[in-house]
Design a protein around this motif. Structure first.
Motif, PDB file in Angstrom:
ATOM      1  N   THR A  80       0.848  -1.197   0.000  1.00 59.98           N
ATOM      2  CA  THR A  80       0.000   0.000   0.000  1.00 59.98           C
ATOM      3  C   THR A  80       0.883   1.246   0.000  1.00 59.98           C
ATOM      4  O   THR A  80       2.046   1.200   0.403  1.00 59.98           O
ATOM      5  CB  THR A  80      -0.902   0.053   1.245  1.00 59.98           C
ATOM      6  N   TYR A  81       0.313   2.343  -0.421  1.00 64.14           N
ATOM      7  CA  TYR A  81       1.027   3.619  -0.385  1.00 64.14           C
ATOM      8  C   TYR A  81       1.443   3.959   1.044  1.00 64.14           C
ATOM      9  O   TYR A  81       2.559   4.425   1.273  1.00 64.14           O
ATOM     10  CB  TYR A  81       0.146   4.731  -0.953  1.00 64.14           C
TER      11      TYR A  81
ATOM     12  N   LYS B 218       5.227   5.146   2.314  1.00 64.76           N
ATOM     13  CA  LYS B 218       5.437   6.557   2.640  1.00 64.76           C
ATOM     14  C   LYS B 218       6.524   6.799   3.688  1.00 64.76           C
ATOM     15  O   LYS B 218       7.360   7.713   3.512  1.00 64.76           O
ATOM     16  CB  LYS B 218       4.134   7.208   3.088  1.00 64.76           C
TER      17      LYS B 218
ATOM     18  N   GLN C  80       0.834   2.519 -11.627  1.00 66.51           N
ATOM     19  CA  GLN C  80       0.864   2.392 -10.170  1.00 66.51           C
ATOM     20  C   GLN C  80       2.225   2.783  -9.611  1.00 66.51           C
ATOM     21  O   GLN C  80       2.325   3.426  -8.562  1.00 66.51           O
ATOM     22  CB  GLN C  80       0.522   0.962  -9.763  1.00 66.51           C
TER      23      GLN C  80
ATOM     24  N   VAL D 142       2.898   6.232  -7.133  1.00 72.37           N
ATOM     25  CA  VAL D 142       3.344   6.310  -5.737  1.00 72.37           C
ATOM     26  C   VAL D 142       4.122   7.602  -5.505  1.00 72.37           C
ATOM     27  O   VAL D 142       3.884   8.331  -4.530  1.00 72.37           O
ATOM     28  CB  VAL D 142       4.216   5.087  -5.379  1.00 72.37           C
TER      29      VAL D 142
ATOM     30  N   ARG E   8       1.913  10.792  -6.039  1.00 72.94           N
ATOM     31  CA  ARG E   8       1.063  11.051  -4.869  1.00 72.94           C
ATOM     32  C   ARG E   8       1.869  11.662  -3.734  1.00 72.94           C
ATOM     33  O   ARG E   8       1.424  12.599  -3.066  1.00 72.94           O
ATOM     34  CB  ARG E   8       0.403   9.747  -4.414  1.00 72.94           C
ATOM     35  N   TYR E   9       3.080  11.145  -3.538  1.00 71.83           N
ATOM     36  CA  TYR E   9       3.925  11.663  -2.466  1.00 71.83           C
ATOM     37  C   TYR E   9       4.250  13.139  -2.683  1.00 71.83           C
ATOM     38  O   TYR E   9       4.356  13.916  -1.729  1.00 71.83           O
ATOM     39  CB  TYR E   9       5.216  10.848  -2.359  1.00 71.83           C
TER      40      TYR E   9
END
Length: 275
Positions: free
Chosen positions: A207-208, A212, A244, A248, A251-252
Motif C-alpha cells: 500500500t502507499y 510513505k 501504479q 506512488v 502522490r507523495y
C-alpha cells in the motif's frame, strides 16, 4: 524534461536471467523499446536511463545499440568487469560512446571480498570520474555498513544508490536502514533513486501508506536536489503497473512545489548523469 532514471531492456534467456524466479514469472519474456514507448506518452516522459541487468559487455553493447536507435534512451548504465586489472584499457575503448553515462555491477547479496574489499574494483570505480562516468550502487539493506566503509575509499566518482538501498519493506524493517541512509547521505555528492519500492514490499498487498515512511526518510536525508525518480520497469510489473509505480511518487509529491517536482522527475537525473 521528465526522465525515468532507472529501467531495463532484455532479450530473455534462462541462462542470463536466472534471477527471475517463479514468483516473477510475469517478466520471463523479452522487453524492448517498443514495449516501453506507451509509458512515454501516458506519463509525459521525454526520456529514460537504461540500466544493465546482465553482467556482460554484450549487455553494454546491446543497450548502447538500442540507445543509438531510440532517442528517448538518453543514457546507458552499462557493465564492465571493474575487478579486471586491465579494466582501464576497456574504459578507453568505450570513451567515445556518447550515451554511455556510467556503470553498475550486481553487488546485492555478494560477499564483501567480491566488491567492497577488492582493491582493483575500488581503484577502477575511482577511475570512472576521469571519463565523466558514474557508478550505480545496487545493494541489499543488510550490506549498508559495508557500503558505508566502501564509500570512504571513493573520491570523485559520482555515485547513486539504487532502489533506496533495498530496505525490507515487506517486513516493515526500517530503523537500522534509516540509520544507514542518514550516514550514506553525508557522503559528498551521492544521489538516491526513488525506485524499486513496490518490489521490496509484498507484491500483492503493498500500500502507499506502507511505502510513505521510507520516502519520508529518503527526502529528509538526501533533500530534493539529490533524489531521482525511477520505475525499475519491467521488474516493477511483478508488483504493479507502470501507472501504479509512478503514481506512488506522484502522490507523495502532490503538495510539493513545481520546482521540486521538476527536480525529482527529471532535472536531478539530467544533472547527475550529465545528459
Amino acid at each position: 524534461m521528465r526522465i525515468d532514471s532507472h529501467q531495463h531492456f532484455w532479450k530473455y534467456t534462462v541462462e542470463t536471467h536466472g534471477w527471475i524466479n517463479d514468483e516473477m514469472s510475469a517478466i520471463r519474456k523479452d522487453f524492448f523499446p517498443a514495449d516501453f514507448i506507451p509509458n512515454l506518452s501516458d506519463h509525459q516522459l521525454q526520456g529514460t536511463i537504461a540500466v544493465q541487468a546482465d553482467q556482460s559487455e554484450q549487455e553494454t553493447d546491446f543497450l548502447l545499440t538500442l540507445a543509438e536507435q531510440n532517442d528517448f534512451i538518453k543514457g546507458v548504465v552499462g557493465w564492465m568487469d571493474l575487478k579486471d586489472p586491465n579494466a582501464e584499457l576497456k574504459m578507453v575503448s568505450y570513451a567515445n560512446r556518447n550515451k554511455l553515462v556510467g556503470f553498475r555491477s550486481i553487488m546485492q547479496g555478494a560477499k564483501d571480498e567480491d566488491f567492497f574489499l577488492n582493491d582493483y574494483f575500488i581503484q577502477h570505480v575511482n577511475k570512472l570520474s576521469a571519463f565523466n562516468w558514474t557508478y550505480d550502487l545496487l545493494v541489499y539493506h543488510y550490506q549498508m555498513s559495508s557500503l558505508i566503509e566502501f564509500l570512504g575509499k571513493i573520491k570523485d566518482t559520482r555515485l547513486i544508490l539504487d532502489h533506496i538501498g533495498k530496505p525490507d519493506i515487506k517486513n516493515g524493517e526500517i530503523k537500522k536502514w534509516k540509520e544507514s541512509i542518514n550516514i550514506l547521505a553525508n557522503h559528498p555528492g551521492i544521489y538516491c533513486k526513488l525506485s524499486g519500492m513496490i518490489t521490496e514490499a509484498d507484491y500483492q498487498q503493498w500500500t502507499y501508506e506502507q511505502l510513505k515512511p521510507y520516502m519520508d526518510i529518503v527526502f529528509e536525508a538526501f533533500g530534493a536536489d539529490r533524489i531521482c525518480y525511477g520505475s525499475d520497469w519491467p521488474v516493477c510489473l511483478v508488483a504493479g503497473s507502470y501507472t501504479q509505480t509512478i503514481g506512488v511518487v506522484e502522490r507523495y509529491l502532490e503538495s510539493a512545489d513545481v520546482e521540486t517536482k521538476k527536480k525529482i522527475f527529471g532535472l536531478n537525473a539530467v544533472n547527475f548523469y550529465k545528459l
